[in-house]
Design a protein around this motif. Sequence first.
Motif, PDB file in Angstrom:
ATOM      1  N   GLY A  82      90.280   5.580  26.819  1.00 32.20           N
ATOM      2  CA  GLY A  82      90.946   5.536  25.533  1.00 32.20           C
ATOM      3  C   GLY A  82      91.062   6.885  24.853  1.00 32.20           C
ATOM      4  O   GLY A  82      91.859   7.057  23.931  1.00 32.20           O
ATOM      5  N   SER A  83      90.276   7.867  25.308  1.00 31.28           N
ATOM      6  CA  SER A  83      90.352   9.205  24.729  1.00 31.28           C
ATOM      7  C   SER A  83      91.441  10.048  25.373  1.00 31.28           C
ATOM      8  O   SER A  83      91.720  11.155  24.921  1.00 31.28           O
ATOM      9  CB  SER A  83      89.003   9.922  24.877  1.00 31.28           C
ATOM     10  OG  SER A  83      88.701  10.147  26.248  1.00 31.28           O
ATOM     11  N   MET A  84      92.068   9.519  26.434  1.00 30.95           N
ATOM     12  CA  MET A  84      93.105  10.252  27.147  1.00 30.95           C
ATOM     13  C   MET A  84      94.476   9.933  26.554  1.00 30.95           C
ATOM     14  O   MET A  84      94.718   8.847  26.024  1.00 30.95           O
ATOM     15  CB  MET A  84      93.095   9.866  28.627  1.00 30.95           C
ATOM     16  CG  MET A  84      91.741   9.962  29.307  1.00 30.95           C
ATOM     17  SD  MET A  84      91.165  11.651  29.499  1.00 30.95           S
ATOM     18  CE  MET A  84      92.295  12.234  30.763  1.00 30.95           C
ATOM     19  N   LEU A  85      95.390  10.885  26.664  1.00 29.82           N
ATOM     20  CA  LEU A  85      96.768  10.636  26.274  1.00 29.82           C
ATOM     21  C   LEU A  85      97.414   9.678  27.271  1.00 29.82           C
ATOM     22  O   LEU A  85      96.962   9.546  28.408  1.00 29.82           O
ATOM     23  CB  LEU A  85      97.550  11.953  26.239  1.00 29.82           C
ATOM     24  CG  LEU A  85      97.071  12.999  25.234  1.00 29.82           C
ATOM     25  CD1 LEU A  85      97.778  14.325  25.481  1.00 29.82           C
ATOM     26  CD2 LEU A  85      97.319  12.521  23.809  1.00 29.82           C
ATOM     27  N   ALA A  86      98.466   8.998  26.857  1.00 27.53           N
ATOM     28  CA  ALA A  86      99.159   8.071  27.751  1.00 27.53           C
ATOM     29  C   ALA A  86      99.635   8.807  29.002  1.00 27.53           C
ATOM     30  O   ALA A  86     100.306   9.833  28.913  1.00 27.53           O
ATOM     31  CB  ALA A  86     100.348   7.444  27.031  1.00 27.53           C
ATOM     32  N   ALA A  91      90.147  16.428  32.512  1.00 32.07           N
ATOM     33  CA  ALA A  91      88.709  16.554  32.294  1.00 32.07           C
ATOM     34  C   ALA A  91      88.203  15.580  31.244  1.00 32.07           C
ATOM     35  O   ALA A  91      86.995  15.338  31.150  1.00 32.07           O
ATOM     36  CB  ALA A  91      88.369  17.991  31.889  1.00 32.07           C
ATOM     37  N   GLY A  92      89.097  15.027  30.431  1.00 28.74           N
ATOM     38  CA  GLY A  92      88.716  14.000  29.466  1.00 28.74           C
ATOM     39  C   GLY A  92      87.655  14.476  28.490  1.00 28.74           C
ATOM     40  O   GLY A  92      87.836  15.495  27.811  1.00 28.74           O
ATOM     41  N   PRO A  93      86.514  13.776  28.420  1.00 30.46           N
ATOM     42  CA  PRO A  93      85.469  14.155  27.466  1.00 30.46           C
ATOM     43  C   PRO A  93      84.819  15.497  27.797  1.00 30.46           C
ATOM     44  O   PRO A  93      84.071  16.030  26.985  1.00 30.46           O
ATOM     45  CB  PRO A  93      84.458  13.008  27.584  1.00 30.46           C
ATOM     46  CG  PRO A  93      84.681  12.453  28.951  1.00 30.46           C
ATOM     47  CD  PRO A  93      86.152  12.580  29.195  1.00 30.46           C
ATOM     48  N   ARG A  94      85.114  16.042  28.977  1.00 31.19           N
ATOM     49  CA  ARG A  94      84.565  17.342  29.371  1.00 31.19           C
ATOM     50  C   ARG A  94      85.628  18.436  29.308  1.00 31.19           C
ATOM     51  O   ARG A  94      85.506  19.473  29.961  1.00 31.19           O
ATOM     52  CB  ARG A  94      83.987  17.247  30.786  1.00 31.19           C
ATOM     53  CG  ARG A  94      82.948  16.154  30.922  1.00 31.19           C
ATOM     54  CD  ARG A  94      82.266  16.143  32.266  1.00 31.19           C
ATOM     55  NE  ARG A  94      83.127  15.727  33.356  1.00 31.19           N
ATOM     56  CZ  ARG A  94      82.700  15.138  34.473  1.00 31.19           C
ATOM     57  NH1 ARG A  94      81.410  14.884  34.614  1.00 31.19           N
ATOM     58  NH2 ARG A  94      83.525  14.809  35.434  1.00 31.19           N
ATOM     59  N   ALA A  95      86.679  18.217  28.521  1.00 26.71           N
ATOM     60  CA  ALA A  95      87.800  19.158  28.474  1.00 26.71           C
ATOM     61  C   ALA A  95      87.379  20.556  28.048  1.00 26.71           C
ATOM     62  O   ALA A  95      88.014  21.548  28.419  1.00 26.71           O
ATOM     63  CB  ALA A  95      88.886  18.629  27.537  1.00 26.71           C
ATOM     64  N   SER A  96      86.314  20.660  27.273  1.00 29.16           N
ATOM     65  CA  SER A  96      85.865  21.977  26.808  1.00 29.16           C
ATOM     66  C   SER A  96      85.086  22.740  27.875  1.00 29.16           C
ATOM     67  O   SER A  96      84.788  23.926  27.698  1.00 29.16           O
ATOM     68  CB  SER A  96      84.992  21.818  25.560  1.00 29.16           C
ATOM     69  OG  SER A  96      83.822  21.059  25.853  1.00 29.16           O
TER      70      SER A  96
END
Length: 209
Positions: A82-86, A91-96
């Motif tokens: 749910g945190s990802m764009l459509a 990397a999702g929650p690890r994008a940083s």
Amino acid sequence: PPKCGEYGNFTLTFDDAATGSSNSSNLLPVTGMTNPYHHLFYANGFVYLPDKWEPFPAISQPNVAMYLPIRAALLPSKPFAGSMLAGEIGAGPRASVDAYWFHAYAGYFGCALNGITPCTLYISGYRYDPLLRKEVVVAQQNATIPACYLYIGCKMTRVDFGEKFRGLSGIQFNAYTYNLGIPQSYMMDSLEMEWANSSCAAGILRIGH
């Protein structure tokens, strides 16, 4: 710098996971993507299935990935999806954490339309911005996926991504009816990628996560 752990080029084939039920040939063996899969996260709506259940033969056997934009809300939600764009993979929650950033080179796509009308595939590359604390668009590209007339003799179309699709924390694919803008499902296989951070520390981090 020395290289160790998991590094270099890799291809997402979606073939190393079981799909559906092997006990019945009457059930469509659609399986939602497991997060993370090969260290990356997938938005709600991504599934994988054997290519015998759809008209486009897989580039690598036996599975293909499929994105279902309209039905995404009906599928069981996967962790962090749910945190990802459509239509996003990344990397999702690890994008940083740049150990999970990647270069995207190419992929194969087929459009699940009516076998008559082509699709337009919109591709966007994202990179995490530490100042804004969110992903921002750094690359965009459109590609036309030709129709497979009456779904006979279908072949996936190779799409090469431009040079700006490097050092990404996420990449987004969305397909629409050509000239009409109606969201469409699409098939995808053999995404050719490479880990952007090839340091020893990043390679070791990727081994277990």
